[in-house]
Design a protein around this motif. Structure first.
Motif, PDB file in Angstrom:
ATOM      1  N   SER A 178      76.659  28.071  60.183  1.00  0.00           N
ATOM      2  CA  SER A 178      76.859  27.851  58.749  1.00  0.00           C
ATOM      3  C   SER A 178      78.347  27.905  58.433  1.00  0.00           C
ATOM      4  CB  SER A 178      76.097  28.910  57.942  1.00  0.00           C
ATOM      5  OG  SER A 178      74.725  28.893  58.246  1.00  0.00           O
ATOM      6  N   PRO A 179      79.147  27.003  58.991  1.00  0.00           N
ATOM      7  CA  PRO A 179      80.598  27.053  58.762  1.00  0.00           C
ATOM      8  C   PRO A 179      80.973  26.907  57.301  1.00  0.00           C
ATOM      9  CG  PRO A 179      79.958  24.975  59.806  1.00  0.00           C
ATOM     10  CD  PRO A 179      78.762  25.873  59.866  1.00  0.00           C
ATOM     11  N   GLU A 180      80.142  26.182  56.516  1.00  0.00           N
ATOM     12  CA  GLU A 180      80.464  26.028  55.100  1.00  0.00           C
ATOM     13  C   GLU A 180      80.297  27.337  54.333  1.00  0.00           C
ATOM     14  OE1 GLU A 180      76.016  25.749  55.165  1.00  0.00           O
ATOM     15  OE2 GLU A 180      77.683  25.286  56.500  1.00  0.00           O
ATOM     16  N   GLY A 181      79.616  28.312  54.947  1.00  0.00           N
ATOM     17  CA  GLY A 181      79.426  29.614  54.313  1.00  0.00           C
ATOM     18  C   GLY A 181      80.359  30.675  54.837  1.00  0.00           C
ATOM     19  N   ASN A 182      81.391  30.279  55.583  1.00  0.00           N
ATOM     20  CA  ASN A 182      82.348  31.222  56.166  1.00  0.00           C
ATOM     21  C   ASN A 182      83.677  31.114  55.427  1.00  0.00           C
ATOM     22  OD1 ASN A 182      84.123  32.708  57.736  1.00  0.00           O
ATOM     23  ND2 ASN A 182      83.220  32.052  59.670  1.00  0.00           N
ATOM     24  N   PRO A 183      84.065  32.136  54.659  1.00  0.00           N
ATOM     25  CA  PRO A 183      85.329  32.078  53.915  1.00  0.00           C
ATOM     26  C   PRO A 183      86.548  31.848  54.801  1.00  0.00           C
ATOM     27  CG  PRO A 183      83.974  33.867  53.086  1.00  0.00           C
ATOM     28  CD  PRO A 183      83.305  33.362  54.342  1.00  0.00           C
ATOM     29  N   SER A 184      86.482  32.247  56.057  1.00  0.00           N
ATOM     30  CA  SER A 184      87.610  32.027  56.964  1.00  0.00           C
ATOM     31  C   SER A 184      87.784  30.550  57.292  1.00  0.00           C
ATOM     32  CB  SER A 184      87.414  32.819  58.259  1.00  0.00           C
ATOM     33  OG  SER A 184      87.402  34.209  58.006  1.00  0.00           O
ATOM     34  N   THR A 192      83.613  34.126  45.342  1.00  0.00           N
ATOM     35  CA  THR A 192      84.127  34.897  44.206  1.00  0.00           C
ATOM     36  C   THR A 192      84.550  34.020  43.035  1.00  0.00           C
ATOM     37  OG1 THR A 192      86.333  34.934  45.235  1.00  0.00           O
ATOM     38  CG2 THR A 192      84.877  36.807  45.655  1.00  0.00           C
ATOM     39  N   MET A 193      84.375  32.707  43.148  1.00  0.00           N
ATOM     40  CA  MET A 193      84.693  31.820  42.037  1.00  0.00           C
ATOM     41  C   MET A 193      83.536  31.799  41.034  1.00  0.00           C
ATOM     42  SD  MET A 193      86.547  28.534  43.812  1.00  0.00           S
ATOM     43  CE  MET A 193      85.137  28.170  44.879  1.00  0.00           C
ATOM     44  N   ASP A 194      83.857  31.726  39.756  1.00  0.00           N
ATOM     45  CA  ASP A 194      82.850  31.714  38.704  1.00  0.00           C
ATOM     46  C   ASP A 194      82.386  30.282  38.463  1.00  0.00           C
ATOM     47  OD1 ASP A 194      81.158  32.407  36.703  1.00  0.00           O
ATOM     48  OD2 ASP A 194      82.710  32.842  35.201  1.00  0.00           O
ATOM     49  N   THR A 195      81.699  29.709  39.474  1.00  0.00           N
ATOM     50  CA  THR A 195      81.233  28.329  39.383  1.00  0.00           C
ATOM     51  C   THR A 195      79.800  28.233  39.858  1.00  0.00           C
ATOM     52  OG1 THR A 195      81.941  27.755  41.634  1.00  0.00           O
ATOM     53  CG2 THR A 195      83.574  27.480  39.858  1.00  0.00           C
ATOM     54  N   GLU A 196      79.119  27.179  39.444  1.00  0.00           N
ATOM     55  CA  GLU A 196      77.750  26.952  39.883  1.00  0.00           C
ATOM     56  C   GLU A 196      77.695  26.696  41.386  1.00  0.00           C
ATOM     57  OE1 GLU A 196      73.644  26.770  39.231  1.00  0.00           O
ATOM     58  OE2 GLU A 196      75.281  27.388  37.890  1.00  0.00           O
ATOM     59  N   ALA A 197      78.712  25.983  41.902  1.00  0.00           N
ATOM     60  CA  ALA A 197      78.745  25.689  43.335  1.00  0.00           C
ATOM     61  C   ALA A 197      78.843  26.972  44.157  1.00  0.00           C
ATOM     62  CB  ALA A 197      79.917  24.768  43.651  1.00  0.00           C
ATOM     63  N   SER A 198      79.609  27.950  43.667  1.00  0.00           N
ATOM     64  CA  SER A 198      79.753  29.227  44.366  1.00  0.00           C
ATOM     65  C   SER A 198      78.419  29.970  44.402  1.00  0.00           C
ATOM     66  CB  SER A 198      80.826  30.088  43.696  1.00  0.00           C
ATOM     67  OG  SER A 198      80.978  31.321  44.378  1.00  0.00           O
ATOM     68  N   LYS A 204      72.229  30.100  49.078  1.00  0.00           N
ATOM     69  CA  LYS A 204      71.767  29.410  50.288  1.00  0.00           C
ATOM     70  C   LYS A 204      71.898  30.314  51.511  1.00  0.00           C
ATOM     71  CE  LYS A 204      72.150  25.101  52.884  1.00  0.00           C
ATOM     72  NZ  LYS A 204      72.840  23.797  53.007  1.00  0.00           N
ATOM     73  N   GLN A 205      72.993  31.072  51.598  1.00  0.00           N
ATOM     74  CA  GLN A 205      73.155  31.997  52.730  1.00  0.00           C
ATOM     75  C   GLN A 205      72.131  33.128  52.640  1.00  0.00           C
ATOM     76  OE1 GLN A 205      75.268  30.296  54.561  1.00  0.00           O
ATOM     77  NE2 GLN A 205      75.695  29.169  52.672  1.00  0.00           N
ATOM     78  N   ILE A 206      71.829  33.559  51.417  1.00  0.00           N
ATOM     79  CA  ILE A 206      70.830  34.615  51.223  1.00  0.00           C
ATOM     80  C   ILE A 206      69.454  34.128  51.660  1.00  0.00           C
ATOM     81  CG2 ILE A 206      69.591  35.922  49.449  1.00  0.00           C
ATOM     82  CD1 ILE A 206      72.287  36.197  47.975  1.00  0.00           C
TER      83      ILE A 206
END
Length: 502
Positions: A178-184, A192-198, A204-206
Motif C-alpha cells: 500500500s505505497p499510497e498509504g505510506n507518508p514516507s 493530517t490534512m483536513d480534506t475528504e481525500a485524506s 481505506k487503510q483501516i
C-alpha cells in the motif's frame, strides 16, 4: 477577601517551589494539569546540583527546539500517573470496575452488539445506522484478501515459530503493498490534512488492516499446522470467516458452528479496546512519527506479544497445567505468597476491583463448555479462583480474576493451540489501535512523542587510553557492568580441529 460558598471553585493549583520560594499557578482541566507547567520552576545551579539535572532555564535562549530544556521534570516510571493524550474513545473506572466504549457500558455491548458494530463505534464515535453498518462491514470483509506474496513470506518462517512473531512480521510486510498509504512515499501530511481525500485514504487503510487481520492470523495458524492456506469465504461474518480460514479442510458447504462463532465474536468485542494500554501506547508512539499505519500496528503486535500484556492468557494455561489439579491449589497459593511462582490471570494495572470483562467471559465459558465438554483444567481454575478470593493476602492486594483468566480456557476448549492465544487477542485489538491512531491523525497537529529522562550517570570526564586504564577485576564491578561469558555448544568443526592436533 476569601472565597465564599457561592463562588465557583478556581480550577487551578498553586504550587510553591520550596527551594526558591517561587510560586506558580497551574490550570486544572478534566482533573489534569499540563506537565510543561513545571518547567517554570527553574533555579540557578547551587551546591549539590549537577549540570546534568538541567535545573537552569535560560528563557532568553528558548526556541521551539529547546523548549523542553530546563525546569522541573515529572518523573513517572512506567507512566503510572501520566496522561499522554486526550481521548473520547474508552473510559475505565478501575475502582468501580467500569469499562465503557464511547459511553456505552461493556456489559450492554457484549449482550446486544457485535464485534464489527462495536468496531464502528470505536472508530467513528457513534453506533451505526443500518446503511452505515452495511457500508463498513462490506468494506472490511471486501479487504480480507491478501497479496499472494504474503503466502511466501509467512511460509518462510520455521514450522515452530511463535504465531505472534509471524503476525508481527506479516503486518509490517503488508504495508509494502500500500505505497499510497505510506507518508514516507506519498507525502508527510496525507493523514493530517483536513480534506475528504485524506479521510478516504485513512479509512481505506483501516478497512484493509481490520479485514486482513483475520486472514494473516489464519495463515499463521495453518502454516504451523502444515496446511495449505484458504482463501477468505464469501457471505460470512467476521468471526465465521476467521474460523473458516482456520479450519476448512475441503468439506462441502462447511460452516463454523454458530455457538463457536458467536462466542469468538463476543470475545473479540471484549478485547477490541482497553484505553491507553501498553500496545495502544506503542502504536501511538510509533504513529506519532507519521509512519504508515501498518508499521504502527506491527509495533502494537510486538508490545502485545509480551507475557505482561497479551501473552497473559497463554501464561494462565501453562500455570494451570503446572498446578496439576485442584488438590494442589493450596500448595501453589503458598508458593505464590513466598514469591516462588507467579499467579497469572489475577490483578490488573487499572482495575482494583473485578474486571468487568471477566464476568462476561465466565458466562461465555459456560456456553462453550456445554458444546465442547468441560475442560479438565476448569476445576483447577475454579479452585484457584475461590482460594484466592478468600485469602487475605490476595484480598488486601486487590488481586481479582482478570480477562485473561477464563479466556484461555475457552480458547483451549475450542481447540486453539496455547501459543496462538495472543493472536486471538491481537486480531480484535487492531480495531482499538486504529481507533486511537485515527483520533491522533484527526487532531491535525501531531507532535512526535519524545519522553524525557532523569539522567543519573557520570558527569563529564576525559577519555583515557586503553593502556592507561586500570584493571578492575570482577570484584566491585556492578552487575551488568560488563559482558557476560556465554556458553556455546561445541561444533563438529571445532571438535575435528581438536582431534587433528592430538
Amino acid at each position: 477577601m476569601g472565597r465564599t460558598l457561592q463562588d465557583p471553585p478556581h480550577p487551578s493549583l498553586t504550587i510553591t517551589d520550596n527551594r526558591t520560594g517561587k510560586t506558580i499557578t497551574v490550570p486544572v482541566e478534566h482533573n489534569s494539569i499540563p506537565a510543561t507547567a513545571f518547567k517554570q520552576l527553574n533555579k540557578e545551579l547551587a551546591e549539590g546540583d549537577r549540570s546534568e539535572d538541567e535545573v537552569e532555564l535560560d528563557e532568553a535562549e528558548l526556541t521551539p527546539w529547546r523548549v523542553w530544556q530546563g525546569g522541573i521534570r515529572v518523573y513517572d516510571p512506567g507512566y503510572q500517573n501520566t496522561a499522554v493524550i486526550q481521548s473520547s474513545i474508552t473510559f475505565i473506572d478501575g475502582a468501580k470496575g467500569v469499562l465503557r466504549h464511547r459511553g456505552y457500558p461493556i456489559e450492554q455491548l457484549a449482550e446486544k452488539s457485535t464485534f464489527l458494530e462495536t468496531a464502528y463505534l470505536l472508530l467513528y464515535g457513534e453506533l451505526p445506522t443500518k446503511a452505515q453498518y452495511t457500508l463498513f462491514s462490506t468494506e472490511v470483509m471486501h479487504h480480507t484478501f491478501v497479496h499472494r506474496d504474503l503466502e511466501d513470506i509467512i511460509g518462510s518462517f520455521r514450522h515452530d515459530a511463535h504465531p505472534m512473531s509471524i503476525l508481527t512480521a506479516a503486518f509490517a510486510a503488508l504495508g509494502a503493498y500500500s505505497p499510497e498509504g505510506n507518508p514516507s512515499l506519498a507525502g508527510q501530511k496525507i493523514y493530517t490534512m483536513d480534506t475528504e481525500a485524506s479521510l478516504q485514504l485513512m479509512d481505506k487503510q483501516i478497512f484493509r488492516l481490520i479485514g486482513k487481520s483475520i486472514t494473516l492470523a489464519a495463515m499463521a495458524y495453518r502454516m504451523r499446522q502444515g496446511r495449505q492456506f484458504v482463501a477468505p469465504p464469501a457471505n460470512m461474518g467476521f468471526a465465521d470467516s476467521f474460523l473458516f480460514m482456520m479450519d476448512h479442510l475441503n468439506e462441502t458447504n462447511y460452516r463454523p458452528h454458530p455457538t463457536v462463532a458467536k462466542a469468538l465474536d463476543t470475545l473479540f468485542l471484549l478485547h477490541a479496546d482497553h484505553e491507553m494500554n501498553a500496545s495502544a501506547a506503542a502504536v501511538l508512539q510509533v504513529g506519532s512519527t507519521l509512519v504508515d499505519p501498518y508499521s504502527a500496528v506491527s509495533a502494537g503486535c510486538a508490545a502485545l506479544y509480551g507475557p505482561l500484556h497479551g501473552g497473559a492468557n497463554e501464561a494462565v494455561i501453562r500455570m494451570l497445567i503446572s498446578i496439576g489439579g485442584p488438590e494442589n491449589v493450596p500448595a501453589y497459593i503458598e508458593r505464590v505468597k513466598r514469591k516462588e511462582v507467579v499467579l497469572s490471570g489475577f490483578g490488573h494495572r487499572i482495575y482494583v476491583s473485578a474486571d468487568p470483562r471477566s464476568t462476561i467471559i465466565r458466562k461465555i465459558a459456560d456456553d462453550v463448555f456445554a458444546l465442547t465438554g468441560k475442560d479438565p483444567l476448569l476445576d483447577t481454575a475454579l479452585a484457584l479462583r475461590d482460594a484466592a478470593l478468600k485469602d487475605e493476602y490476595f484480598i488486601s492486594r486487590k488481586l481479582y480474576p482478570n480477562v485473561d483468566f477464563f479466556s484461555g480456557l475457552i480458547y483451549r476448549a475450542l481447540g486453539f493451540p496455547t501459543d496462538f492465544f495472543p493472536v486471538l487477542f491481537a486480531v480484535p485489538r487492531v480495531v482499538g489501535w486504529l481507533a486511537h491512531w485515527r483520533q491522533l491523525m484527526l487532531s491535525r497537529n501531531v507532535k512526535i512523542w519524545r519522553p524525557r529522562q532523569v539522567y543519573t550517570g557520570e558527569g563529564e570526564r576525559a577519555y583515557i587510553g586503553m593502556k592507561e586504564r586500570e584493571e578492575k577485576g570482577t570484584e566491585g564491578t556492578k552487575r551488568g557492568g560488563e559482558p557476560t561469558k556465554v556458553q556455546h555448544p561445541t561444533s563438529t568443526r571445532v571438535f575435528l580441529a581438536r582431534e587433528s592436533k592430538l
